[in-house]
Motif scaffolding. Structure first.
Motif, PDB file in Angstrom:
ATOM      1  N   ALA A 218       0.865  -1.191   0.000  1.00 51.78           N
ATOM      2  CA  ALA A 218       0.000   0.000   0.000  1.00 51.78           C
ATOM      3  C   ALA A 218       0.892   1.229   0.000  1.00 51.78           C
ATOM      4  O   ALA A 218       1.202   1.809   1.056  1.00 51.78           O
ATOM      5  N   VAL A 219       1.335   1.634  -1.188  1.00 52.00           N
ATOM      6  CA  VAL A 219       2.286   2.737  -1.317  1.00 52.00           C
ATOM      7  C   VAL A 219       1.567   4.063  -1.109  1.00 52.00           C
ATOM      8  O   VAL A 219       0.498   4.314  -1.675  1.00 52.00           O
ATOM      9  N   LEU A 220       2.158   4.922  -0.277  1.00 54.62           N
ATOM     10  CA  LEU A 220       1.608   6.259  -0.045  1.00 54.62           C
ATOM     11  C   LEU A 220       1.632   7.077  -1.333  1.00 54.62           C
ATOM     12  O   LEU A 220       2.408   6.782  -2.249  1.00 54.62           O
ATOM     13  N   PRO A 221       0.805   8.110  -1.433  1.00 57.41           N
ATOM     14  CA  PRO A 221       0.814   8.949  -2.634  1.00 57.41           C
ATOM     15  C   PRO A 221       2.216   9.471  -2.942  1.00 57.41           C
ATOM     16  O   PRO A 221       2.977   9.833  -2.038  1.00 57.41           O
ATOM     17  N   GLN A 222       2.566   9.477  -4.219  1.00 54.71           N
ATOM     18  CA  GLN A 222       3.895   9.903  -4.631  1.00 54.71           C
ATOM     19  C   GLN A 222       4.172  11.323  -4.149  1.00 54.71           C
ATOM     20  O   GLN A 222       3.352  12.226  -4.298  1.00 54.71           O
ATOM     21  N   GLY A 223       5.337  11.510  -3.537  1.00 58.86           N
ATOM     22  CA  GLY A 223       5.728  12.810  -3.010  1.00 58.86           C
ATOM     23  C   GLY A 223       5.363  13.019  -1.557  1.00 58.86           C
ATOM     24  O   GLY A 223       5.821  13.993  -0.939  1.00 58.86           O
ATOM     25  N   GLN A 224       4.563  12.118  -0.962  1.00 61.33           N
ATOM     26  CA  GLN A 224       4.193  12.275   0.448  1.00 61.33           C
ATOM     27  C   GLN A 224       5.314  11.746   1.329  1.00 61.33           C
ATOM     28  O   GLN A 224       5.702  10.590   1.236  1.00 61.33           O
ATOM     29  N   ALA A 225       5.851  12.594   2.180  1.00 61.46           N
ATOM     30  CA  ALA A 225       6.935  12.192   3.070  1.00 61.46           C
ATOM     31  C   ALA A 225       6.423  11.229   4.133  1.00 61.46           C
ATOM     32  O   ALA A 225       5.290  11.364   4.624  1.00 61.46           O
ATOM     33  N   VAL A 226       7.222  10.269   4.480  1.00 61.64           N
ATOM     34  CA  VAL A 226       6.873   9.314   5.528  1.00 61.64           C
ATOM     35  C   VAL A 226       6.968   9.999   6.881  1.00 61.64           C
ATOM     36  O   VAL A 226       7.982  10.631   7.211  1.00 61.64           O
ATOM     37  N   ARG A 227       5.915   9.886   7.665  1.00 61.40           N
ATOM     38  CA  ARG A 227       5.864  10.540   8.969  1.00 61.40           C
ATOM     39  C   ARG A 227       6.732   9.785   9.974  1.00 61.40           C
ATOM     40  O   ARG A 227       6.642   8.568  10.108  1.00 61.40           O
ATOM     41  N   GLN A 228       7.564  10.527  10.686  1.00 56.66           N
ATOM     42  CA  GLN A 228       8.459   9.963  11.689  1.00 56.66           C
ATOM     43  C   GLN A 228       8.033  10.293  13.124  1.00 56.66           C
ATOM     44  O   GLN A 228       8.460   9.610  14.059  1.00 56.66           O
ATOM     45  N   ASP A 229       7.230  11.288  13.329  1.00 52.09           N
ATOM     46  CA  ASP A 229       6.940  11.789  14.677  1.00 52.09           C
ATOM     47  C   ASP A 229       5.559  11.318  15.130  1.00 52.09           C
ATOM     48  O   ASP A 229       4.530  11.766  14.624  1.00 52.09           O
ATOM     49  N   PHE A 230       5.543  10.415  16.108  1.00 58.64           N
ATOM     50  CA  PHE A 230       4.310   9.960  16.743  1.00 58.64           C
ATOM     51  C   PHE A 230       4.380  10.185  18.250  1.00 58.64           C
ATOM     52  O   PHE A 230       3.826   9.421  19.033  1.00 58.64           O
ATOM     53  N   GLY A 231       5.085  11.234  18.639  1.00 60.72           N
ATOM     54  CA  GLY A 231       5.241  11.545  20.049  1.00 60.72           C
ATOM     55  C   GLY A 231       6.531  10.992  20.603  1.00 60.72           C
ATOM     56  O   GLY A 231       7.265  10.256  19.936  1.00 60.72           O
ATOM     57  N   ASP A 232       6.818  11.349  21.854  1.00 60.05           N
ATOM     58  CA  ASP A 232       8.067  10.902  22.478  1.00 60.05           C
ATOM     59  C   ASP A 232       8.103   9.397  22.680  1.00 60.05           C
ATOM     60  O   ASP A 232       9.176   8.815  22.845  1.00 60.05           O
ATOM     61  N   GLU A 233       6.921   8.760  22.694  1.00 64.41           N
ATOM     62  CA  GLU A 233       6.838   7.318  22.880  1.00 64.41           C
ATOM     63  C   GLU A 233       5.858   6.752  21.862  1.00 64.41           C
ATOM     64  O   GLU A 233       4.760   7.275  21.680  1.00 64.41           O
ATOM     65  N   LEU A 234       6.254   5.692  21.211  1.00 67.58           N
ATOM     66  CA  LEU A 234       5.370   5.006  20.268  1.00 67.58           C
ATOM     67  C   LEU A 234       4.783   3.793  20.967  1.00 67.58           C
ATOM     68  O   LEU A 234       5.509   2.894  21.397  1.00 67.58           O
ATOM     69  N   THR A 235       3.463   3.766  21.078  1.00 65.42           N
ATOM     70  CA  THR A 235       2.788   2.646  21.723  1.00 65.42           C
ATOM     71  C   THR A 235       2.307   1.655  20.670  1.00 65.42           C
ATOM     72  O   THR A 235       2.088   2.014  19.503  1.00 65.42           O
ATOM     73  N   PRO A 236       2.090   0.381  21.054  1.00 65.58           N
ATOM     74  CA  PRO A 236       1.539  -0.581  20.103  1.00 65.58           C
ATOM     75  C   PRO A 236       0.190  -0.138  19.551  1.00 65.58           C
ATOM     76  O   PRO A 236      -0.102  -0.369  18.368  1.00 65.58           O
ATOM     77  N   GLN A 237      -0.614   0.500  20.390  1.00 62.79           N
ATOM     78  CA  GLN A 237      -1.936   0.937  19.940  1.00 62.79           C
ATOM     79  C   GLN A 237      -1.817   1.965  18.813  1.00 62.79           C
ATOM     80  O   GLN A 237      -2.513   1.885  17.793  1.00 62.79           O
ATOM     81  N   VAL A 238      -0.934   2.936  18.968  1.00 62.47           N
ATOM     82  CA  VAL A 238      -0.733   3.952  17.935  1.00 62.47           C
ATOM     83  C   VAL A 238      -0.085   3.329  16.702  1.00 62.47           C
ATOM     84  O   VAL A 238      -0.450   3.637  15.561  1.00 62.47           O
ATOM     85  N   CYS A 239       0.876   2.457  16.931  1.00 59.97           N
ATOM     86  CA  CYS A 239       1.613   1.865  15.816  1.00 59.97           C
ATOM     87  C   CYS A 239       0.690   1.103  14.878  1.00 59.97           C
ATOM     88  O   CYS A 239       0.869   1.140  13.653  1.00 59.97           O
ATOM     89  N   LEU A 240      -0.317   0.423  15.427  1.00 61.92           N
ATOM     90  CA  LEU A 240      -1.180  -0.434  14.623  1.00 61.92           C
ATOM     91  C   LEU A 240      -2.500   0.224  14.241  1.00 61.92           C
ATOM     92  O   LEU A 240      -3.323  -0.391  13.555  1.00 61.92           O
ATOM     93  N   ALA A 241      -2.717   1.460  14.663  1.00 59.85           N
ATOM     94  CA  ALA A 241      -4.003   2.120  14.436  1.00 59.85           C
ATOM     95  C   ALA A 241      -4.085   2.727  13.040  1.00 59.85           C
ATOM     96  O   ALA A 241      -3.059   2.983  12.390  1.00 59.85           O
TER      97      ALA A 241
END
Length: 647
Positions: free
Chosen positions: A442-465
């Motif tokens: 499932a490739v993101l739209p061309q030119g869309q930067a991959v998001r790196q910031d999901f807060g100071d802590e990445l939780t399993p709930q956020v990661c899989l949501a």
């Protein structure tokens, strides 16, 4: 000449292509990734090293296939009178991602929230951690050169080369990755752990592969994109994990209703590969040599063993039941217990938790593989054994079959576990949102930067949501959770010879198909089948397994530090045919032998000279003109010697 009106859709194949790093730097010093599952990467001379002993990169060739309205499939190239423009964008986002501890799709307490890597870098300064060279576009025949290099991405302002693009004589894309270079931000900063070394970067990468086809009438069609992943080297080409990544993702596609399950159970298609791969793992691990290698009751190189496995009748029923009991049920929630696939799994390292991790602490076959084994044990399978199948010749396949083979080949080469965090790809691959359709990310739209910031802590709930980091993929998405640098992780992929040294056997580890543990060296193999050695002595040499990482010996910190700079000097396991003398002893007709370690590392081992003298004591007199012993060699000291207090 093809008309755009006849085309229903165009796709880039492979849907996911696997390139590999290497430090050989000549223009033609690379191998091309296999195009059918189970085949070897290829090069003009069949070698995986250049003349200087450096490791060749593995390149991937991408092709375009059009599905026509009449239901047929056709490859598109410049020979069809069209123009093809390829655009690829890769990135390395490891340093700016979150630390790895466990896969976040594990149940309950085993999925652990993680803090950022490099937490001391904050705010907008974190952008300096992401190596994003941006897209490169290439077209035409036999194109290559500086404009197509991914060399403008930086780590803290320092340029990092991530690879390059080329085209072949028909305008197909050839993609190469980095040179295996890893380094800290500040020189001489040592790595300290297996997966999360702050202030370090490496040069693996990943990202989408786009293509636009322009026809003679000026009309253009965009292809459904493929994807490129650049991984560490393959140290055992031709060997495959007992569970491959292809099997992991196919299981997902079937569970999602995107692919039908194969009808029935075929011994040749579904059962034999499991046991064949287990037997071949003898070349990478001492424990598996004992459990399923030469001479074992599960040695698939023995025709009598295969005949029992392939027999659906009552005469072999008890044997099948006992063998089936060795396999862990992937759906089991029982406490971990050893089985034929015992160590190591995604939970490895959590043995002190209360309650104990479930059975899945150890690697298991996929549910589809287990279902096939469940039918096999009941004798409910097609007894279609006609001998070991040979990988198909790509050029003889019909275009539709070629496209399907390309999609499967790279995934077949990658390990399907354990994911702690993984050698080539990680647990992300078994998450449904990563995939658009079978074998198509499932490739993101061309030119869309991959998001790196999901807060100071990445939780399993956020990661899989939904809207989380696995909701689609783009440049750098797939490799960012893997170890940084990759060398420290691979130098930590050991077996029980190190982890539980007081126990019997160097117990199995299933990363061995890419990162070996114990190996049969070329020095030992040369003495297997030697005329001047007794049969008993030859068998001793065949059974002698050496530590693959022995050239990096020392403390843990010494080993992972040396791996960063000396990874390319480690042996590569290559298939060798046995001599008639060796097969006369009942030894396998083919063996994977460690080769390529340079003498500047090993030194000119005087022990080999002593062996030659001893083994010649009972030899008959040499024939006229035949030398009795190996010729004397110039003495070269080994690169490293360790004192008692160093080990």
């Amino acid at each position: 000449m093809i008309s755009p009106a006849s085309i229903k859709s165009i796709r880039v194949h492979p849907g996911l292509g696997v390139a590999r790093v290497g430090n050989a730097d000549g223009d033609e010093e690379y191998v091309l990734a296999a195009q059918v599952p189970g085949a070897l990467a290829s090069s003009a001379d069949g070698q995986f090293r250049d003349a200087r002993g450096q490791v060749r990169r593995q390149a991937v060739r991408f092709r375009l296939y059009a599905e026509l309205h009449d239901g047929t499939v056709q490859e598109l190239s410049l020979d069809d009178g069209v123009q093809i423009e390829w655009t690829v964008e890769v990135a390395n986002l490891k340093a700016g991602w979150y630390a790895f501890e466990n896969a976040m799709d594990l149940p309950g307490q085993y999925a652990i929230a993680e803090k950022r890597r490099n937490p001391h870098v904050t705010g907008t300064q974190r952008q300096a951690l992401d190596i994003r060279p941006g897209p490169r576009t290439i077209s035409g025949r036999r194109q290559q050169g500086k404009p197509f290099h991914f060399d403008t991405g930086t780590f803290h302002g320092k340029p990092v080369y991530l690879g390059e693009l080329r085209t072949d004589e028909a305008g197909r894309l050839i993609a190469l990755g980095g040179h295996g270079h890893s380094a800290p931000r500040v020189d001489k900063t040592p790595p300290t752990t297996f997966a999360n070394n702050d202030d370090w970067h490496d040069d693996v990468s990943d990202g989408p592969v786009y293509a636009r086809v322009t026809f003679n009438n000026g009309q253009s069609l965009d292809a459904e994109p493929g994807y490129l992943v650049v991984t560490p080297p393959n140290y055992a080409p031709g060997l495959f994990g007992v569970v491959t990544m292809e099997e992991v993702v196919r299981d997902l596609f079937v569970r999602q209703g995107q692919l039908p399950a194969e009808p029935g159970c075929s011994f040749t298609r579904d059962i034999w590969p499991i046991f064949e791969r287990m037997t071949h793992m003898q070349w990478t691990n001492q424990g598996l040599f004992m459990l399923s290698g030469h001479g074992s009751p599960l040695d698939t190189q023995n025709p009598d063993v295969v005949a029992r496995l392939a027999d659906p009748g009552e005469a072999s029923a008890d044997f099948r039941r006992k063998v089936f009991a060795l396999f862990r049920d992937p759906a089991s929630t029982a406490e971990f217990a050893p089985a034929l696939l015992p160590l190591y799994g995604d939970y490895y390292g959590d043995y002190d938790l209360d309650p104990q991790p479930p059975s899945a602490v150890g690697l298991a076959v996929t549910p589809l593989m287990y279902q096939a084994l469940s039918q096999w044990v009941q004798g409910e399978f097609v007894a279609d054994w006609q001998g070991a199948p040979v990988p198909a010749d790509f050029d003889t396949l019909e275009p539709r079959a070629q496209a399907q083979a390309l999609d499967r080949a790279g995934l077949h080469e990658c390990l399907g576990g354990p994911f702690h965090p993984g050698i080539e790809l990680t647990w992300f691959m078994r998450v449904p949102s990563v995939w658009r359709s079978p074998y198509r990310l499932a490739v993101l739209p061309q030119g869309q930067a991959v998001r790196q910031d999901f807060g100071d802590e990445l939780t399993p709930q956020v990661c899989l949501a939904p809207q989380g980091p696995l909701d689609g993929v783009g440049p750098g998405s797939l490799t960012r959770a893997l170890g940084v640098p990759w060398q420290t992780d691979e130098a930590s992929c050991l077996s029980d010879a190190e982890y539980e040294p007081s126990t019997y056997l160097s117990f199995p580890s299933y990363w061995g198909a890419r990162v070996p543990n114990q190996v049969l060296s070329s020095e030992a193999w040369e003495r297997v089948g030697a005329r001047r050695t007794t049969p008993a002595q030859q068998l001793k040499h065949f059974s002698y397994r050496e530590d693959w990482l022995r050239d990096l010996k020392g403390s843990y910190f010494t080993r992972i530090n040396l791996m960063v700079s000396h990874w390319w000097e480690l042996g590569i396991l290559l298939a060798h045919d046995a001599t008639p003398e060796a097969t006369a002893l009942g030894l396998p007709a083919r063996a994977w032998i460690e080769s390529g370690r340079p003498e500047r590392v090993t030194g000119s081992n005087a022990k080999l000279d002593l062996l030659a003298v001893i083994e010649a004591l009972d030899s008959p007199p040499p024939l006229l003109g035949e030398t009795e012993l190996e010729p004397p060699r110039q003495k070269v000291p080994p690169r490293r010697r360790l004192r008692r207090d160093e080990i």
